[in-house]
Write an enzyme that holds these catalytic residues in place. Structure first.
Site, short mmCIF file in Angstrom:
data_model
loop_
_atom_site.label_atom_id
_atom_site.label_comp_id
_atom_site.label_asym_id
_atom_site.label_seq_id
_atom_site.Cartn_x
_atom_site.Cartn_y
_atom_site.Cartn_z
N GLY A 75 0.81 -1.21 0.00
CA GLY A 75 0.00 0.00 0.00
C GLY A 75 0.84 1.26 0.00
N THR A 198 5.03 1.92 6.08
CA THR A 198 3.70 1.42 6.40
C THR A 198 2.98 2.43 7.27
OG1 THR A 198 2.41 -0.33 7.47
CG2 THR A 198 4.56 0.11 8.39
N ILE A 199 1.71 2.64 6.96
CA ILE A 199 0.91 3.50 7.83
C ILE A 199 0.54 2.76 9.10
CG2 ILE A 199 -0.02 4.83 5.90
CD1 ILE A 199 -2.66 3.23 6.28
N ASP A 200 0.61 1.42 9.08
CA ASP A 200 0.19 0.62 10.23
C ASP A 200 1.13 0.74 11.41
OD1 ASP A 200 -1.82 -0.26 8.53
OD2 ASP A 200 -0.72 -2.07 7.94
N MET A 245 -7.94 2.07 9.18
CA MET A 245 -7.14 0.92 8.77
C MET A 245 -6.21 0.51 9.91
SD MET A 245 -6.05 1.75 4.85
CE MET A 245 -7.17 1.50 3.51
N GLY A 246 -5.28 -0.41 9.62
CA GLY A 246 -4.30 -0.78 10.63
C GLY A 246 -4.06 -2.26 10.78
N ARG A 247 -4.75 -3.06 9.98
CA ARG A 247 -4.61 -4.52 10.10
C ARG A 247 -4.84 -4.96 11.53
NH1 ARG A 247 -0.03 -6.46 5.95
NH2 ARG A 247 -1.17 -6.03 4.03
N GLN A 357 -6.87 7.74 3.33
CA GLN A 357 -6.14 8.05 4.56
C GLN A 357 -4.65 7.79 4.42
OE1 GLN A 357 -6.83 4.59 7.68
NE2 GLN A 357 -8.59 4.69 6.30
#
Length: 456
Positions: A75, A198-200, A245-247, A357
């Protein structure tokens, strides 16, 4: 009589040599010491070449510059291109590469070669690249099988590429690890260096990952905007649920609280995948907040689960999955809105920003931009040190003032592993963050806007 033998010396930067008209080859000045750059085991070091007379053997330069390739994977984020720009910048500045190829659409551009030479980018393009959201090279989610792994290594060898940079997260680290291991089995020379993205914010072995600071700023501000709207329209739409999001980690959900000045402002409730979600307790929490303020703003992770491990709002049947086995999420916020409406008899609405986002440039963190660029620069320096099978990592050594240093972590430590939101970042009730989280996250977002005004 002077020997006509020529010594081959590796030179990263061309030293100054004198030239006598009586000789056809380059030779040193008659006397003195010449300092040149050389590569020893991949590291940049200095050596002194003592020169006594012009009758000494001539010195020729032999270019040992390498070829490398870079790809973007998974992503996209608002700052992934800053890391790409950092690699290009440092490769040009250090003059360590003869070619830096860009693989279009991630690993797919290596399996079916689709490359461009990024060293040809002019400065203006490089500047614009860093300000561009999404993945300028294109991206993909593709899990390499054994045959494709061998194919990729053969393609790189055939084209003389010795180093591959992979900008990505957990799954991209798996791709890099497979390539590194397969190259060792085949005894091929291939340097694999990961660049975090990663945004996570769930990559182990590092303080945080590029991309998180910007998505955290996005939610810190947009949740405040949504809260003001819900506050104003409370007599019609008093409940708002925002899904992030965030898994399987709650880092993004937690960031929604960073813009809150007072508890009344909202968000009032946050729910994380690190804690089991109970519908009955959720209903009690919302009723309590609604009774106190007349409206409620709630932020949830898309992957919250009940005590059996089942995702809230997911259908009983198996939903679609990506190539790495991650299930696509459906309807968590919508399900909870229907649940609250049926139990409380009030209107509940939800916002689900989706992929926007990940790369909203209007909310970008300047700190995130700078650090993402620095990760790209450090990746080239790791290449020059002959590191392989590693990923760039940012380590924090000071919070006031905020300071980080660039380090590295093995791909084995990142691939297939996730860093959860620590227990001390979640309050005892499991529905909000602690001050410890705010101290950690606020330096990553940069200064927040001034206080908003509401008369209701």
């Amino acid at each position: 009589m002077a020997s006509k033998t020529a010594f081959a010396l590796t030179a990263w930067e061309k030293p100054c040599f004198g030239k006598r008209r009586s000789q056809k080859s380059w030779c040193p000045y008659p006397k003195g010491v010449i300092t040149i750059y050389t590569s020893y085991s991949g590291q940049i070091s200095l050596i002194n070449l003592s020169v006594l007379w012009c009758s000494q053997p001539a010195v020729r330069l032999k270019s040992m510059k390498k070829k490398a390739i870079i790809l973007q994977s998974g992503g996209s984020t608002a700052v992934i291109n800053q890391s790409l720009a950092g690699v290009i910048y440092e490769a040009k500045r250090s003059k360590t590469l003869s070619h830096l190829y860009g693989s279009r659409f991630g690993i797919l551009g290596i399996l079916k070669p689709n490359w461009i030479n990024l060293l040809e980018c002019p400065p203006r393009t490089l500047t614009a690249l860093g300000e561009t959201p999404s993945s300028a090279l294109g991206s993909c989610r593709h899990q390499l099988n054994q045959r494709e792994c061998s194919q990729a290594i053969s393609t790189l060898k055939r084209r003389g590429v010795e180093t591959i940079f992979i900008i990505g997260g957990n799954d991209s680290a798996q791709t890099g690890l497979k390539l590194a291991r397969q190259a060792r089995v085949k005894r091929e020379k291939l340097q694999v260096i990961g660049i975090p993205k990663t945004i996570d914010n769930d990559l182990p072995g590092m303080d945080h990952a590029p991309g998180y600071g910007s998505v955290a700023r996005f939610f810190a501000q947009t949740v405040q905007e949504a809260a003001l709207d819900t506050r104003a329209i409370r007599y019609s739409d008093p409940v708002k649920i925002i899904e992030t999001m965030g898994r399987d980690s709650g880092w993004i959900t937690a960031s929604a609280a960073l813009g809150r000045k007072k508890y009344e402002d909202g968000p009032h409730l946050l729910y994380f995948p690190e804690r089991p979600f109970h519908l009955s307790k959720f209903l009690q929490d919302v009723k309590r907040v609604y009774k106190r303020f007349g409206f409620a703003v709630i932020v949830i992770s898309e992957t919250i689960r009940d005590h059996h491990g089942k995702r809230i709002g997911s259908p009983a049947s198996v939903v679609a999955k990506d190539q790495f086995g991650h299930a696509y999420v459906e309807g968590t916020a919508q399900y909870l809105c229907h649940f609250l409406e049926s139990k409380m008899g009030v209107r509940a609405r939800f916002d689900k920003p989706g992929t926007i986002q990940r790369m909203a440039m209007a909310y970008i963190s300047k700190v995130d931009q700078k650090e993402a660029f620095g990760c790209g620069v450090h990746a080239v320096r790791l290449m020059r040190r002959s590191e392989s099978g590693v990923m760039v990592a940012m380590k924090r050594f000071s919070n006031k003032p905020y300071r980080i240093q660039y380090d590295m972590v093995s791909l084995e430590q990142v691939a297939g592993h996730e860093k959860a939101l620590p227990a001390n970042f979640i309050n005892r009730a499991g529905n909000d963050v602690t001050d410890a989280f705010k101290r950690y996250a606020l330096p990553l977002t940069g200064p927040m806007p001034h206080n908003h005004v509401s008369f209701v």
